[in-house]
Design a protein around this motif. Structure first.
Motif, PDB file in Angstrom:
ATOM      1  N   ARG A   1      33.820  37.394  49.913  1.00 53.56           N
ATOM      2  CA  ARG A   1      35.160  36.465  49.658  1.00 53.56           C
ATOM      3  C   ARG A   1      36.635  36.635  49.726  1.00 53.56           C
ATOM      4  NH1 ARG A   1      30.473  34.356  51.116  1.00 53.56           N
ATOM      5  NH2 ARG A   1      30.313  32.378  51.675  1.00 53.56           N
ATOM      6  N   PRO A   2      37.226  36.798  49.520  1.00 50.37           N
ATOM      7  CA  PRO A   2      38.961  37.081  49.366  1.00 50.37           C
ATOM      8  C   PRO A   2      39.342  37.040  47.119  1.00 50.37           C
ATOM      9  CG  PRO A   2      39.064  34.863  50.146  1.00 50.37           C
ATOM     10  CD  PRO A   2      37.540  35.386  50.212  1.00 50.37           C
ATOM     11  N   SER A   3      39.567  38.100  47.520  1.00 52.94           N
ATOM     12  CA  SER A   3      39.620  38.055  46.203  1.00 52.94           C
ATOM     13  C   SER A   3      41.133  36.556  45.715  1.00 52.94           C
ATOM     14  CB  SER A   3      41.153  39.174  45.974  1.00 52.94           C
ATOM     15  OG  SER A   3      42.422  39.560  45.828  1.00 52.94           O
TER      16      SER A   3
ATOM     17  N   SER B   1      25.892  37.713  50.823  1.00 55.93           N
ATOM     18  CA  SER B   1      26.420  37.104  51.893  1.00 55.93           C
ATOM     19  C   SER B   1      28.447  37.548  52.131  1.00 55.93           C
ATOM     20  CB  SER B   1      27.165  35.671  51.608  1.00 55.93           C
ATOM     21  OG  SER B   1      28.066  34.515  51.745  1.00 55.93           O
TER      22      SER B   1
ATOM     23  N   ILE C   1      27.696  36.443  45.971  1.00 59.13           N
ATOM     24  CA  ILE C   1      27.328  36.369  46.707  1.00 59.13           C
ATOM     25  C   ILE C   1      27.015  37.287  47.354  1.00 59.13           C
ATOM     26  CG2 ILE C   1      29.431  37.043  48.515  1.00 59.13           C
ATOM     27  CD1 ILE C   1      31.362  35.198  46.845  1.00 59.13           C
TER      28      ILE C   1
ATOM     29  N   HIS D   1      31.172  36.754  42.026  1.00 62.29           N
ATOM     30  CA  HIS D   1      30.516  38.296  43.273  1.00 62.29           C
ATOM     31  C   HIS D   1      29.326  38.916  43.074  1.00 62.29           C
ATOM     32  CE1 HIS D   1      34.811  38.209  45.027  1.00 62.29           C
ATOM     33  NE2 HIS D   1      34.988  37.622  43.464  1.00 62.29           N
TER      34      HIS D   1
ATOM     35  N   LEU E   1      39.340  34.445  43.745  1.00 65.59           N
ATOM     36  CA  LEU E   1      38.286  32.754  43.406  1.00 65.59           C
ATOM     37  C   LEU E   1      39.247  32.516  42.242  1.00 65.59           C
ATOM     38  CD1 LEU E   1      34.868  34.568  44.227  1.00 65.59           C
ATOM     39  CD2 LEU E   1      36.467  32.590  45.320  1.00 65.59           C
TER      40      LEU E   1
ATOM     41  N   GLN F   1      41.844  31.000  42.474  1.00 67.56           N
ATOM     42  CA  GLN F   1      41.741  28.873  43.808  1.00 67.56           C
ATOM     43  C   GLN F   1      41.037  28.246  43.072  1.00 67.56           C
ATOM     44  OE1 GLN F   1      40.637  30.958  47.112  1.00 67.56           O
ATOM     45  NE2 GLN F   1      42.328  32.572  47.562  1.00 67.56           N
TER      46      GLN F   1
END
Length: 165
Positions: A34-36, A31, A26, A23, A38, A41
């Motif tokens: 991003r979705p939470s 950028s 990013i 994060h 990470l 995933q």
């Protein structure tokens, strides 16, 4: 002043810290957020049998994970061979300038060697002059290209076939 650091592969317990660093990275590269989730995933991608994604971590002498390099094996069509693609290299701001980046790059080239790959490729934003100077000092060569991304919509579900009665 040089840090004595350990470069090691990420472990499952590192995922929360890795997500924090991601994060930060990013945000640093300006950028889109991003979705939470990470960490959740990435876990299966990193630790599954036969995974082709590796994350190396730079750990300071006091045990703090201060940076990472994320790599995957990819095939180069023009070279007709696999290479190691370094997708990301990031160091927390307070950890820069102490030799940790060079240690991570040594780890990346060591990983390539271990995998039987003789080439590492990566990209960096054209505005990141500090990274460009760092990579130039390592003896890497830059190639001008523009990176594109094209979102792909999911395939439509097939329509149910009419039932014959």
């Amino acid at each position: 002043m040089e840090h004595t650091s350990a470069i090691r592969r990420a472990r499952v317990g590192d995922l929360p810290r890795l997500a924090e660093l991601m994060h930060e990275h990013i945000a640093y590269e300006k950028s889109a957020p991003r979705p939470s989730g990470l960490a959740e995933q990435l876990g299966p991608q990193l630790f599954a049998e036969g995974a082709r994604l590796w994350v190396l971590l730079a750990e300071t002498p006091d045990g703090l994970v201060a940076g990472y390099a994320a790599c995957s094996a990819e095939f180069s069509f023009w070279d007709a061979r696999d290479h190691l693609h370094m997708d990301c290299l990031y160091l927390a701001e307070e950890s820069r300038g102490h030799g940790l980046g060079a240690a991570l790059m040594d780890g990346v080239t060591g990983l390539a060697r271990e995998l039987g790959l003789d080439h590492v490729q990566w990209q960096t934003p054209v505005w990141n002059e500090g990274a460009i100077r760092f990579y130039d000092r390592l003896g890497a060569t830059g190639h001008s290209k523009r990176r594109y991304a094209l979102p792909v919509e999911p395939a439509a579900s097939p329509s149910p076939s009419p039932s014959s009665s």
